[in-house]
Design an enzyme around this catalytic site. Structure first.
Site, mmCIF file in Angstrom:
data_model
loop_
_atom_site.group_PDB
_atom_site.id
_atom_site.type_symbol
_atom_site.label_atom_id
_atom_site.label_comp_id
_atom_site.label_asym_id
_atom_site.label_seq_id
_atom_site.Cartn_x
_atom_site.Cartn_y
_atom_site.Cartn_z
ATOM 1 N N GLY A 209 0.818 -1.206 0.000
ATOM 2 C CA GLY A 209 0.000 0.000 0.000
ATOM 3 C C GLY A 209 0.847 1.249 0.000
ATOM 4 O O GLY A 209 1.981 1.255 -0.499
ATOM 5 N N SER A 210 0.328 2.299 0.569
ATOM 6 C CA SER A 210 0.977 3.607 0.532
ATOM 7 C C SER A 210 2.062 3.730 1.597
ATOM 8 O O SER A 210 2.136 2.938 2.540
ATOM 9 C CB SER A 210 -0.064 4.700 0.770
ATOM 10 O OG SER A 210 -0.573 4.622 2.094
ATOM 11 N N GLY A 214 2.206 2.234 5.359
ATOM 12 C CA GLY A 214 3.358 1.529 5.910
ATOM 13 C C GLY A 214 3.781 2.090 7.251
ATOM 14 O O GLY A 214 4.141 1.342 8.170
ATOM 15 N N GLU A 231 5.615 -3.276 1.074
ATOM 16 C CA GLU A 231 5.775 -2.831 -0.316
ATOM 17 C C GLU A 231 4.936 -1.567 -0.469
ATOM 18 O O GLU A 231 3.706 -1.620 -0.501
ATOM 19 C CB GLU A 231 5.326 -3.889 -1.315
ATOM 20 C CG GLU A 231 5.594 -3.455 -2.756
ATOM 21 C CD GLU A 231 4.900 -4.312 -3.784
ATOM 22 O OE1 GLU A 231 4.532 -3.764 -4.848
ATOM 23 O OE2 GLU A 231 4.718 -5.504 -3.539
ATOM 24 N N CYS A 265 2.240 -0.145 -8.919
ATOM 25 C CA CYS A 265 3.373 0.285 -8.100
ATOM 26 C C CYS A 265 4.662 0.300 -8.912
ATOM 27 O O CYS A 265 5.568 1.078 -8.618
ATOM 28 C CB CYS A 265 3.520 -0.616 -6.881
ATOM 29 S SG CYS A 265 3.651 -2.376 -7.260
#
Length: 461
Positions: A209-210, A214, A231, A265
């Site tokens: 995610g963002s 994170g 990630e 991503c």
């Protein structure tokens, strides 16, 4: 009682709604997951592999139906969505199944008279997988399948935009004969996620995610001695050298920039081109961009669907407007794409030149079908600009010179370095990033390391 609603970007309609899990149901899931894992870890690897093979067969058999669900949930054109299962998902699942024996094998050490010594790989326990919406199955398979193969149990949280993914995983594993409690999925809000991460029964967190997400995961871990695989964001660059095959570079970089409406991503978000081929490359890029069809993703002719939300398109439009206000030039007239509409998630692709790193379009993640292209005078300038980023997931070079590609790759701060390809994940290689892209690695033999822990045996005979 709290309700989670999924609004389809296709037409703004309510596509799905369901109740959030309760404190009681979460407690039940955690207790069951821990108990089930204690038994599952003793199941022979051959049986674990067979169950994962059967689950994969379920996904392949239902790929077209699942693809239509993906389209309704997040807007990717239906001509592509089934391939998330048929290609990438299947490739990754099969690879991790195939290498499980090697990756999980006991590690023998040199013999010493009078002793037996070896290292076993044991499962970490309960793995909490927090999945994104942009490639909900393609990203989840990186953790779910190897976690189960390694002997862990899995608790899965689907993104609000793609809630049916948890149902599909559950159905696949139920059909495959996975014991009760080894895989469970929950519908959660952010506060519930944080509480689960802080629970002593959770042993590993896999999050995609963002950057903000994170950081929230890391905060939720707090003082616990567990690891989170993170990630996070990306702003992936490409460098087109003077000796590049321009036709090949244009074709692949346009696709890398616009596939999934740029919501990838590892999608291409900024391109640096040697000044000697800049004009030719840019013109080819512009012409190919104009062949895309923006529209309803349920139409099989559509090649560019809506962004996931109108707010995502608004963010991207603001980036373009800021760049234009600072001197950038747009090479694509949005009127060429009649479906483009301000205030909607339907956004025309954009190609900007005369850009620089004072513009957010070249430094901040866009996650949209927009790309800035800069001219550079040599390799050194390209390297400097590629590294001028808070992110580092993938980067690519387009050249006929392998030695130059290797030498430049050694200097670029990235998790994966491509030559003459982009926006692809090879399951034989570790999927990892640097800087604000996160930490840890999934896939390949290395991907099993975070999902297991070493246990040494030292026996005096």
């Amino acid at each position: 009682m709290s309700i989670q609603k999924t609004i389809s970007p296709i037409d703004g309609s309510l596509y799905h709604e369901r109740e959030l899990d309760t404190t009681a149901s979460i407690e039940k899931a955690l207790t069951l997951s821990k108990k089930a894992q204690d038994a599952w870890k003793h199941t022979p690897l051959a049986e674990r592999k067979a169950i994962c093979e059967k689950a994969l067969a379920y996904f392949l058999r239902n790929a077209d139906e699942i693809g239509l669900e993906i389209t309704w949930q997040m807007g990717r054109p239906v001509r592509y969505t089934a391939n998330e299962i048929k290609r990438g998902f299947a490739e990754r699942a099969r690879y991790m199944i195939d290498i499980a024996d090697e990756a999980l094998a006991t590690i023998e050490v040199p013999p010493v008279d009078g002793f037996q010594r070896f290292i076993k790989r044991e499962p970490v326990g309960v793995v909490f997988v927090i999945a994104p919406w942009n490639y909900p199955y393609l990203t989840s398979v990186n953790s779910v399948f190897p976690a189960l193969l390694a002997g862990n149990s899995v608790i899965y949280k689907a993104a609000q935009q793609t809630p049916l993914c948890g149902d599909r995983f559950a159905a696949a594993f139920a059909e495959a004969g996975l014991p009760e409690g080894v895989f469970q999925h929950l519908t959660l809000d952010h506060g519930q996620v944080a509480r689960i991460i802080g629970d002593a029964r959770v042993d590993y967190v896999a999050f995609t995610g963002s950057v903000a997400g994170g950081k929230a995961i890391q905060k939720a871990i707090d003082e616990r001695f567990i690891i989170a695989g993170l990630e996070l964001g990306g702003k992936d660059p490409a460098y087109v050298r003077a000796d590049a095959d321009l036709e090949n570079a244009v074709e692949n970089l346009v696709d890398g920039s616009y596939f999934n409406s740029g919501q990838s991503c590892c999608g291409i978000e900024r391109i640096y081109v040697h000044e000697s081929v800049f004009n030719e490359f840019v013109e080819g890029f512009r012409k190919l961009t104009l062949t895309y069809k923006l529209g309803n993703p349920l139409d099989p002719e559509t090649t560019l669907g809506p962004l996931v939300k109108a707010s995502a398109a608004a963010f991207a439009r603001d980036q373009v407007a800021e760049a234009l206000s600072k001197g950038a030039r747009s090479l694509v007239d949005p009127s060429h794409f009649p479906a483009d509409a301000a205030g909607s998630p339907y956004m025309a692709p954009q190609v900007l030149i005369d850009v620089d790193h004072t513009m957010s379009i070249m430094t901040e993640e866009s996650f949209a079908p927009i790309v800035g292209i800069m001219s550079v005078k040599d390799d050194a300038e390209a390297i400097r600009l590629m590294n001028d980023s808070a992110y580092g997931l993938t980067a690519s070079i387009w050249t006929r010179d392998k030695d130059a590609a290797l030498a430049i790759g050694d200097q670029v701060e990235t998790g994966t370095w491509f030559m003459n390809r982009c926006d692809y994940l090879d399951p034989a290689l570790a999927w990892t990033g640097v800087k604000n892209t996160g930490r840890g690695a999934s896939l390949s033999v290395i991907g099993y390391e975070a999902l297991t822990r070493p246990k040494s045996f030292h026996l005096k005979l």
